[in-house]
Design a protein around this motif. Structure first.
Motif, PDB file in Angstrom:
ATOM      1  N   THR A   1      47.411  13.722  42.313  1.00 58.83           N
ATOM      2  CA  THR A   1      46.529  14.406  43.253  1.00 58.83           C
ATOM      3  C   THR A   1      45.127  14.522  42.678  1.00 58.83           C
ATOM      4  OG1 THR A   1      48.415  15.685  44.042  1.00 58.83           O
ATOM      5  CG2 THR A   1      46.234  16.530  44.574  1.00 58.83           C
ATOM      6  N   ILE A   2      44.121  14.172  43.480  1.00 57.76           N
ATOM      7  CA  ILE A   2      42.727  14.224  43.044  1.00 57.76           C
ATOM      8  C   ILE A   2      41.999  15.285  43.862  1.00 57.76           C
ATOM      9  CG2 ILE A   2      40.561  12.943  42.865  1.00 57.76           C
ATOM     10  CD1 ILE A   2      42.258  10.382  42.733  1.00 57.76           C
ATOM     11  N   GLY A   3      41.341  16.211  43.174  1.00 61.97           N
ATOM     12  CA  GLY A   3      40.520  17.194  43.874  1.00 61.97           C
ATOM     13  C   GLY A   3      40.648  18.587  43.301  1.00 61.97           C
ATOM     14  N   ALA A   4      39.654  19.375  43.592  1.00 63.76           N
ATOM     15  CA  ALA A   4      39.556  20.734  43.059  1.00 63.76           C
ATOM     16  C   ALA A   4      40.328  21.730  43.918  1.00 63.76           C
ATOM     17  CB  ALA A   4      38.097  21.154  42.992  1.00 63.76           C
ATOM     18  N   THR A   5      40.692  22.826  43.292  1.00 64.39           N
ATOM     19  CA  THR A   5      41.250  23.981  43.997  1.00 64.39           C
ATOM     20  C   THR A   5      40.475  25.221  43.561  1.00 64.39           C
ATOM     21  OG1 THR A   5      42.930  24.348  42.291  1.00 64.39           O
ATOM     22  CG2 THR A   5      43.580  23.020  44.193  1.00 64.39           C
ATOM     23  N   THR A   6      40.348  26.155  44.459  1.00 60.89           N
ATOM     24  CA  THR A   6      39.648  27.405  44.164  1.00 60.89           C
ATOM     25  C   THR A   6      40.650  28.540  44.226  1.00 60.89           C
ATOM     26  OG1 THR A   6      37.640  26.499  45.140  1.00 60.89           O
ATOM     27  CG2 THR A   6      37.725  28.881  44.860  1.00 60.89           C
ATOM     28  N   ASN A   7      40.611  29.387  43.207  1.00 61.37           N
ATOM     29  CA  ASN A   7      41.515  30.538  43.180  1.00 61.37           C
ATOM     30  C   ASN A   7      41.096  31.571  44.212  1.00 61.37           C
ATOM     31  OD1 ASN A   7      43.248  29.709  41.067  1.00 61.37           O
ATOM     32  ND2 ASN A   7      41.633  30.155  39.613  1.00 61.37           N
ATOM     33  N   LYS A   8      42.088  32.264  44.727  1.00 65.55           N
ATOM     34  CA  LYS A   8      41.845  33.310  45.721  1.00 65.55           C
ATOM     35  C   LYS A   8      41.815  34.656  45.005  1.00 65.55           C
ATOM     36  CE  LYS A   8      45.276  34.328  48.403  1.00 65.55           C
ATOM     37  NZ  LYS A   8      46.307  34.398  49.442  1.00 65.55           N
ATOM     38  N   VAL A   9      40.796  35.442  45.287  1.00 66.51           N
ATOM     39  CA  VAL A   9      40.670  36.794  44.752  1.00 66.51           C
ATOM     40  C   VAL A   9      40.859  37.749  45.919  1.00 66.51           C
ATOM     41  CG1 VAL A   9      39.145  38.439  43.603  1.00 66.51           C
ATOM     42  CG2 VAL A   9      39.071  36.010  42.976  1.00 66.51           C
ATOM     43  N   GLU A  10      41.783  38.689  45.752  1.00 59.64           N
ATOM     44  CA  GLU A  10      42.074  39.627  46.838  1.00 59.64           C
ATOM     45  C   GLU A  10      41.831  41.065  46.407  1.00 59.64           C
ATOM     46  OE1 GLU A  10      45.675  38.788  49.246  1.00 59.64           O
ATOM     47  OE2 GLU A  10      46.090  37.312  47.682  1.00 59.64           O
ATOM     48  N   PHE A  11      41.441  41.862  47.370  1.00 67.52           N
ATOM     49  CA  PHE A  11      41.260  43.295  47.153  1.00 67.52           C
ATOM     50  C   PHE A  11      41.771  44.015  48.389  1.00 67.52           C
ATOM     51  CE2 PHE A  11      38.563  47.072  47.902  1.00 67.52           C
ATOM     52  CZ  PHE A  11      38.989  47.848  46.839  1.00 67.52           C
ATOM     53  N   GLN A  12      42.654  44.983  48.194  1.00 66.09           N
ATOM     54  CA  GLN A  12      43.203  45.738  49.317  1.00 66.09           C
ATOM     55  C   GLN A  12      42.735  47.178  49.228  1.00 66.09           C
ATOM     56  OE1 GLN A  12      45.379  44.874  52.142  1.00 66.09           O
ATOM     57  NE2 GLN A  12      44.343  46.791  52.580  1.00 66.09           N
ATOM     58  N   PRO A  13      41.663  47.513  49.981  1.00 66.65           N
ATOM     59  CA  PRO A  13      41.235  48.916  49.982  1.00 66.65           C
ATOM     60  C   PRO A  13      42.284  49.780  50.691  1.00 66.65           C
ATOM     61  CG  PRO A  13      39.948  47.652  51.566  1.00 66.65           C
ATOM     62  CD  PRO A  13      40.837  46.690  50.840  1.00 66.65           C
ATOM     63  N   LEU A  14      42.330  51.040  50.320  1.00 65.29           N
ATOM     64  CA  LEU A  14      43.284  51.944  50.965  1.00 65.29           C
ATOM     65  C   LEU A  14      42.963  52.128  52.443  1.00 65.29           C
ATOM     66  CD1 LEU A  14      43.633  54.656  48.187  1.00 65.29           C
ATOM     67  CD2 LEU A  14      45.284  52.879  48.810  1.00 65.29           C
ATOM     68  N   ASP A  15      41.691  52.033  52.784  1.00 67.76           N
ATOM     69  CA  ASP A  15      41.269  52.249  54.169  1.00 67.76           C
ATOM     70  C   ASP A  15      40.538  51.004  54.669  1.00 67.76           C
ATOM     71  OD1 ASP A  15      40.641  53.388  56.607  1.00 67.76           O
ATOM     72  OD2 ASP A  15      38.890  54.451  55.823  1.00 67.76           O
ATOM     73  N   GLY A  16      41.288  50.029  55.155  1.00 65.98           N
ATOM     74  CA  GLY A  16      40.638  48.843  55.692  1.00 65.98           C
ATOM     75  C   GLY A  16      41.449  47.583  55.434  1.00 65.98           C
ATOM     76  N   PRO A  17      40.994  46.483  55.992  1.00 63.22           N
ATOM     77  CA  PRO A  17      41.718  45.222  55.855  1.00 63.22           C
ATOM     78  C   PRO A  17      41.553  44.622  54.449  1.00 63.22           C
ATOM     79  CG  PRO A  17      39.682  44.869  57.045  1.00 63.22           C
ATOM     80  CD  PRO A  17      39.802  46.354  56.822  1.00 63.22           C
TER      81      PRO A  17
ATOM     82  N   GLU B   1      40.510  42.177  51.694  1.00 60.91           N
ATOM     83  CA  GLU B   1      39.373  41.296  51.503  1.00 60.91           C
ATOM     84  C   GLU B   1      39.820  40.101  50.672  1.00 60.91           C
ATOM     85  OE1 GLU B   1      36.053  43.341  49.793  1.00 60.91           O
ATOM     86  OE2 GLU B   1      36.319  45.084  51.106  1.00 60.91           O
ATOM     87  N   LYS B   2      39.322  38.926  51.046  1.00 56.92           N
ATOM     88  CA  LYS B   2      39.651  37.702  50.309  1.00 56.92           C
ATOM     89  C   LYS B   2      38.355  36.980  49.972  1.00 56.92           C
ATOM     90  CE  LYS B   2      44.088  37.196  52.566  1.00 56.92           C
ATOM     91  NZ  LYS B   2      44.980  36.324  53.328  1.00 56.92           N
ATOM     92  N   HIS B   3      38.249  36.581  48.698  1.00 58.72           N
ATOM     93  CA  HIS B   3      37.053  35.907  48.214  1.00 58.72           C
ATOM     94  C   HIS B   3      37.463  34.668  47.416  1.00 58.72           C
ATOM     95  CE1 HIS B   3      34.479  39.359  49.207  1.00 58.72           C
ATOM     96  NE2 HIS B   3      35.525  40.090  48.838  1.00 58.72           N
ATOM     97  N   LYS B   4      36.511  33.771  47.237  1.00 56.85           N
ATOM     98  CA  LYS B   4      36.741  32.608  46.385  1.00 56.85           C
ATOM     99  C   LYS B   4      36.471  33.002  44.941  1.00 56.85           C
ATOM    100  CE  LYS B   4      35.795  28.968  49.694  1.00 56.85           C
ATOM    101  NZ  LYS B   4      35.015  27.763  49.981  1.00 56.85           N
ATOM    102  N   GLY B   5      37.394  32.620  44.069  1.00 59.11           N
ATOM    103  CA  GLY B   5      37.254  32.894  42.646  1.00 59.11           C
ATOM    104  C   GLY B   5      36.836  31.643  41.899  1.00 59.11           C
ATOM    105  N   SER B   6      37.387  31.469  40.721  1.00 59.79           N
ATOM    106  CA  SER B   6      37.027  30.329  39.880  1.00 59.79           C
ATOM    107  C   SER B   6      37.586  29.027  40.455  1.00 59.79           C
ATOM    108  CB  SER B   6      37.551  30.546  38.460  1.00 59.79           C
ATOM    109  OG  SER B   6      38.962  30.655  38.473  1.00 59.79           O
ATOM    110  N   THR B   7      36.923  27.940  40.097  1.00 58.63           N
ATOM    111  CA  THR B   7      37.318  26.616  40.567  1.00 58.63           C
ATOM    112  C   THR B   7      37.970  25.840  39.436  1.00 58.63           C
ATOM    113  OG1 THR B   7      35.553  26.555  42.189  1.00 58.63           O
ATOM    114  CG2 THR B   7      36.481  24.439  41.552  1.00 58.63           C
ATOM    115  N   ASP B   8      39.065  25.179  39.756  1.00 60.31           N
ATOM    116  CA  ASP B   8      39.744  24.274  38.834  1.00 60.31           C
ATOM    117  C   ASP B   8      39.513  22.873  39.393  1.00 60.31           C
ATOM    118  OD1 ASP B   8      41.586  22.607  37.510  1.00 60.31           O
ATOM    119  OD2 ASP B   8      43.033  24.233  37.294  1.00 60.31           O
TER     120      ASP B   8
END
Length: 146
Positions: A41-57, A59-66
């Motif tokens: 397989t050729i190509g990069a992947t980006t790690n997912k960074v998640e945060f779950q606040p007590l009051d709200g949906p 959140e998902k962000h892009k983290g480091s790239t491999d």
């Protein structure tokens, strides 16, 4: 348009491009690695960074790239120039970056730079070929060219 992998090649170069673009990689001379059964397989992947606040949906962000890795499988050939260079790159005391080129049957190319982490040999049964299974870990983004 889809295509088969038949005819795809991989090459290795001890030289690195002066620029990380098709022009820089095209200026290099690559040594074709022979006996390759599959490349991987050729190509990069980006790690997912998640945060779950007590009051709200959540959140998902892009983290480091491999930038990815390749695990080619090849019929071991002591005299193949590409395999010799790959074995040199895999030596434990060799931490140098190498340039790699994958060429599809359509002529499209994929280039990157990485290190070879081992060159293990796989000895199967009496009705199999002795294989080599190196791992190439990319340190630079994959550059594409048609």
């Amino acid at each position: 348009m889809s295509t088969t992998a038949a005819g795809t090649t991989i090459g290795i170069s001890a030289a690195l491009p002066t620029t990380e673009d098709p022009t820089g990689y095209s200026a290099l001379t690559f040594t074709k690695v022979g006996g390759v059964e599959q490349i991987g397989t050729i190509g990069a992947t980006t790690n997912k960074v998640e945060f779950q606040p007590l009051d709200g949906p959540k959140e998902k962000h892009k983290g480091s790239t491999d930038y990815g890795s390749l695990q080619p499988s090849m019929a071991y050939d002591e005299d193949d120039a590409g395999q010799v260079l790959m074995r040199t790159a895999a030596e434990p005391d060799n931490n140098a970056l190498y340039a790699f080129e994958v060429t599809y049957p359509t002529g499209e190319k994929r280039w990157s730079q990485g290190r070879v982490f081992g060159f293990p040999e796989n000895v199967g049964n009496a009705d199999s070929i002795v294989m080599a299974n190196p791992t190439i870990e990319f340190s630079k983004k994959v550059v594409k060219s048609a």
